[in-house]
Write a protein that holds these residues in place. Structure first.
Motif, PDB file in Angstrom:
ATOM      1  N   GLN A  41      29.470  18.893  10.859  1.00 34.30           N
ATOM      2  CA  GLN A  41      30.422  17.988  10.808  1.00 34.30           C
ATOM      3  C   GLN A  41      29.925  16.965   9.526  1.00 34.30           C
ATOM      4  O   GLN A  41      29.046  16.682   9.435  1.00 34.30           O
ATOM      5  N   PHE A  42      31.181  16.615   8.909  1.00 34.91           N
ATOM      6  CA  PHE A  42      31.089  15.559   7.825  1.00 34.91           C
ATOM      7  C   PHE A  42      31.938  14.577   7.893  1.00 34.91           C
ATOM      8  O   PHE A  42      32.796  14.492   8.461  1.00 34.91           O
ATOM      9  N   ARG A  43      31.246  13.573   7.058  1.00 38.12           N
ATOM     10  CA  ARG A  43      32.286  12.229   6.880  1.00 38.12           C
ATOM     11  C   ARG A  43      32.249  11.865   5.274  1.00 38.12           C
ATOM     12  O   ARG A  43      31.193  12.005   4.685  1.00 38.12           O
ATOM     13  N   ASP A  44      33.278  11.371   4.865  1.00 40.07           N
ATOM     14  CA  ASP A  44      33.226  11.082   3.526  1.00 40.07           C
ATOM     15  C   ASP A  44      32.793   9.762   3.387  1.00 40.07           C
ATOM     16  O   ASP A  44      33.347   8.703   3.855  1.00 40.07           O
ATOM     17  N   TYR A  45      31.725   9.354   2.496  1.00 36.42           N
ATOM     18  CA  TYR A  45      31.133   8.291   2.246  1.00 36.42           C
ATOM     19  C   TYR A  45      31.107   7.944   0.883  1.00 36.42           C
ATOM     20  O   TYR A  45      30.257   7.239   0.220  1.00 36.42           O
ATOM     21  N   GLY A  46      32.065   8.765   0.099  1.00 35.87           N
ATOM     22  CA  GLY A  46      32.003   8.399  -1.282  1.00 35.87           C
ATOM     23  C   GLY A  46      32.314   6.919  -1.589  1.00 35.87           C
ATOM     24  O   GLY A  46      31.636   6.328  -2.444  1.00 35.87           O
ATOM     25  N   ARG A  47      33.267   6.398  -1.040  1.00 35.27           N
ATOM     26  CA  ARG A  47      33.536   4.900  -1.239  1.00 35.27           C
ATOM     27  C   ARG A  47      32.070   3.973  -1.210  1.00 35.27           C
ATOM     28  O   ARG A  47      31.873   3.283  -1.952  1.00 35.27           O
ATOM     29  N   PHE A  60      34.198  35.850   8.261  1.00 28.77           N
ATOM     30  CA  PHE A  60      34.123  34.271   8.042  1.00 28.77           C
ATOM     31  C   PHE A  60      34.934  33.659   8.641  1.00 28.77           C
ATOM     32  O   PHE A  60      36.229  34.222   8.849  1.00 28.77           O
ATOM     33  N   LEU A  61      34.679  32.665   9.095  1.00 29.71           N
ATOM     34  CA  LEU A  61      35.352  31.902  10.277  1.00 29.71           C
ATOM     35  C   LEU A  61      35.830  30.467   9.629  1.00 29.71           C
ATOM     36  O   LEU A  61      35.091  29.813   9.104  1.00 29.71           O
ATOM     37  N   ASN A  62      37.056  30.018   9.645  1.00 26.93           N
ATOM     38  CA  ASN A  62      37.683  28.965   9.157  1.00 26.93           C
ATOM     39  C   ASN A  62      37.054  27.741   9.779  1.00 26.93           C
ATOM     40  O   ASN A  62      37.724  27.479  11.089  1.00 26.93           O
ATOM     41  N   SER A  63      36.408  26.967   9.332  1.00 24.78           N
ATOM     42  CA  SER A  63      35.611  25.863  10.108  1.00 24.78           C
ATOM     43  C   SER A  63      36.109  24.606   9.448  1.00 24.78           C
ATOM     44  O   SER A  63      35.469  23.551   9.521  1.00 24.78           O
ATOM     45  N   THR A  64      37.450  24.667   8.805  1.00 22.24           N
ATOM     46  CA  THR A  64      37.765  23.362   8.162  1.00 22.24           C
ATOM     47  C   THR A  64      37.943  22.197   9.156  1.00 22.24           C
ATOM     48  O   THR A  64      37.476  21.261   8.866  1.00 22.24           O
ATOM     49  N   THR A  65      38.686  22.357   9.965  1.00 22.22           N
ATOM     50  CA  THR A  65      39.301  21.380  10.975  1.00 22.22           C
ATOM     51  C   THR A  65      37.869  21.013  11.653  1.00 22.22           C
ATOM     52  O   THR A  65      37.507  19.699  11.775  1.00 22.22           O
ATOM     53  N   ALA A  66      36.901  22.069  12.366  1.00 20.11           N
ATOM     54  CA  ALA A  66      35.715  21.443  12.993  1.00 20.11           C
ATOM     55  C   ALA A  66      34.529  20.635  11.897  1.00 20.11           C
ATOM     56  O   ALA A  66      34.094  19.823  12.425  1.00 20.11           O
ATOM     57  N   SER A  67      34.701  20.855  10.875  1.00 15.14           N
ATOM     58  CA  SER A  67      33.764  20.363   9.810  1.00 15.14           C
ATOM     59  C   SER A  67      34.132  19.042   9.326  1.00 15.14           C
ATOM     60  O   SER A  67      33.628  17.998   8.769  1.00 15.14           O
ATOM     61  N   ARG A  68      35.523  18.828   9.402  1.00 16.48           N
ATOM     62  CA  ARG A  68      36.351  17.442   9.084  1.00 16.48           C
ATOM     63  C   ARG A  68      36.004  17.441   7.409  1.00 16.48           C
ATOM     64  O   ARG A  68      35.927  16.196   7.085  1.00 16.48           O
ATOM     65  N   VAL A  69      36.620  18.268   6.897  1.00 12.95           N
ATOM     66  CA  VAL A  69      36.393  18.183   5.130  1.00 12.95           C
ATOM     67  C   VAL A  69      37.817  18.487   4.880  1.00 12.95           C
ATOM     68  O   VAL A  69      37.797  18.781   3.564  1.00 12.95           O
TER      69      VAL A  69
END
Length: 515
Positions: free
Chosen positions: A367-373, A296-305
């Protein structure tokens, strides 16, 4: 619900290999402004529960629509679906227990009679098994062999030994209280905790059962919430299954060591490479783990979550609410804490929940972006459990989030797409015959005119919660023939042909009736 009618086809070669899937490079960059998805709104469902903890969306009364159970200290509320998006609370009359520190819930047919039974966990007291007997839930905990279960959180169903009977993992919210039980198929269970090597597990809010290395044997990922510093006794654990209730601990080899303070977990094939990836909520930061085949590769930063700011993430799951055929990510947040501490950082405004939409791919991972609002899901509250399901019968994902501190549960209705822009959806429910009835762990590859996509059934419970088990397949405008290739937990592979997919119908796929 209608049952699929199979017919022969020659178009199924290589559907289950990576070559059969449309990987990252096939997906266009996401343009939120161009999307026709209208988001979510507060619906008039009538669900009034306050101070909730866990959420289960399941068919409690056997009428083929989704009911909602919300656990809380005053006693679980069971909201029965009356149709057209209206619910009535009937917990007391249907056998729900009274006051306690109720946490998690999980529904499954444990006795093979065709209806959904229920397990409820209690932070401070005993776990209950409630058998569904004619629509009323009756306490059968002792007869089921679960009387030694106490101080537990999430309910994780799986067929660990592939014998066609569901087994159950109950995570312990106190050290040493996690239990793994072998199901016998008649509503009784045998304790296999020691065989599995789980007796020494630290506090665990939740876990996921999934196939980490594609060997068709269920594996376990157990989340631990232990103050820093982390070591090999307090790590989250990745355990490879052998198929007989014994496991090999590969946490360090999988590069998952030194991870702790975990709360919730979501499991799905995010990048469509056939391996199940993981997302874990923590006392900030969260972790996105890309599965490279057991490494498993930590992809937190790359995925922007990254959640950041001390926010405590609880319920989380992958879903595709905007129906663009890639998986998005919901995170329920509750409070601000410092890692390793038990006192809140501050008593200010409650954190907002998040809906991260996939935007594009970098190095074959999204990659992700927060669109909750923007989409109406960023309600500020002390949220905990969360689940999804079609609450109003329109064939779309609605959301239910349990909130603490006197707040009413957040219930949001999907508004779907703009008029004339509905991309269509195929909704399927799997029914095991050789496999367990719920077919948990089954893999589905759906082939439409646009692409092939991989879906899994029941790979994790969020935290204290369980979502609807209907598999939702966006069609992207492909309203003609679709192929659905299923690998059942028994190992059987079948193909079903759907001539005219329609989101208004849930298509029942029965093991042994495909080609």
């Amino acid at each position: 619900m209608k049952e699929a009618t199979p017919r022969r086809t020659t178009r199924v070669a290589a559907l289950l290999g990576a070559a059969g899937l449309c990987l990252g490079g096939c997906l266009p960059e996401f343009d939120f402004e161009a999307s026709s998805f209208r988001g979510f709104a507060e619906g008039d469902f009538g669900i009034e529960t306050r101070d909730g903890r866990g959420v289960c969306v399941f068919d409690a009364d056997g009428d083929r629509d989704q009911d909602v159970l919300i656990t809380r200290a005053a006693g679980p509320d069971l909201w029965i679906n009356l149709g057209e998006g209206q619910f009535d609370e009937r917990g007391a009359s249907l056998g729900m227990p009274g006051a306690g520190q109720w946490m998690g819930c999980g529904a499954a047919d444990v006795d093979g009679d065709g209806d959904e039974d229920l397990i409820l966990t209690d932070h401070d007291g005993p776990t209950l098994l409630l058998r569904n007997e004619g629509g009323v839930f009756v306490d059968r905990t002792e007869a089921a062999g679960l009387a030694d279960s106490v101080n537990q959180g999430s309910v994780v169903w799986s067929d660990i030994d592939s014998d066609g009977h569901l087994d159950v993992l109950l995570t312990g919210v106190m050290p040493g209280n996690t239990r793994l039980y072998e199901g016998r198929g008649d509503g009784t269970f045998a304790n296999r905790t020691d065989d599995a090597g789980l007796a020494d597990l630290e506090r665990s809010w939740t876990a996921a059962c999934f196939d980490a290395n594609n060997d068709h044997v269920p594996d376990l990922y157990l989340i631990t919430d232990v103050a820093q510093p982390a070591d090999d006794t307090t790590d989250d654990r990745l355990l490879l299954g052998v198929g007989d209730f014994t496991f090999e601990d590969i946490t360090a080899d999988a590069s998952l060591a030194n991870v702790t303070d975990g709360m919730g977990v979501a499991a799905a094939d995010v990048d469509q490479d056939t391996f199940i990836d993981l997302f874990v909520t923590n006392i900030g930061p969260h972790f996105m783990w890309r599965n490279l085949g057991g490494l498993f590769l930590n992809s937190t930063t790359a995925s922007r979550v990254e959640n950041g700011g001390g926010r405590v993430g609880w319920g989380t799951f992958f879903l595709d609410p905007d129906e663009d055929a890639d998986l998005d990510l919901f995170v329920a947040n509750g409070g601000y804490y410092e890692r390793g501490e038990v006192e809140a950082l501050h008593d200010g405004a409650a954190p907002r929940n998040r809906l991260f939409l996939q935007t594009d791919f970098t190095a074959d991972f999204p990659q992700f972006r927060d669109y909750g609002r923007d989409l109406g899901l960023d309600v500020p509250a002390m949220s905990m459990g969360a689940a999804w399901g079609d609450l109003d019968g329109d064939g779309r994902h609605d959301f239910v989030v349990a909130n603490l501190e006197g707040e009413r549960a957040t219930v949001r209705r999907s508004l779907g797409h703009e008029v004339g822009e509905d991309p269509g959806a195929l909704r399927v429910e799997l029914r095991g015959t050789v496999s367990a009835r719920e077919a948990l762990g089954a893999r589905i590859v759906a082939e439409t005119c646009a692409r092939s996509t991989l879906h899994t059934v029941g790979t994790g419970p969020s935290v204290f919660s369980q979502g609807e088990r209907v598999v939702h397949i966006p069609l992207e405008g492909c309203l003609g023939e679709a192929l659905v290739h299923v690998i059942w937990p028994s190992g059987t592979e079948e193909v079903f042909v759907v001539d005219e997919p329609d989101r208004a119908e849930v298509l029942l796929l029965v093991e042994g009736t495909g080609e």
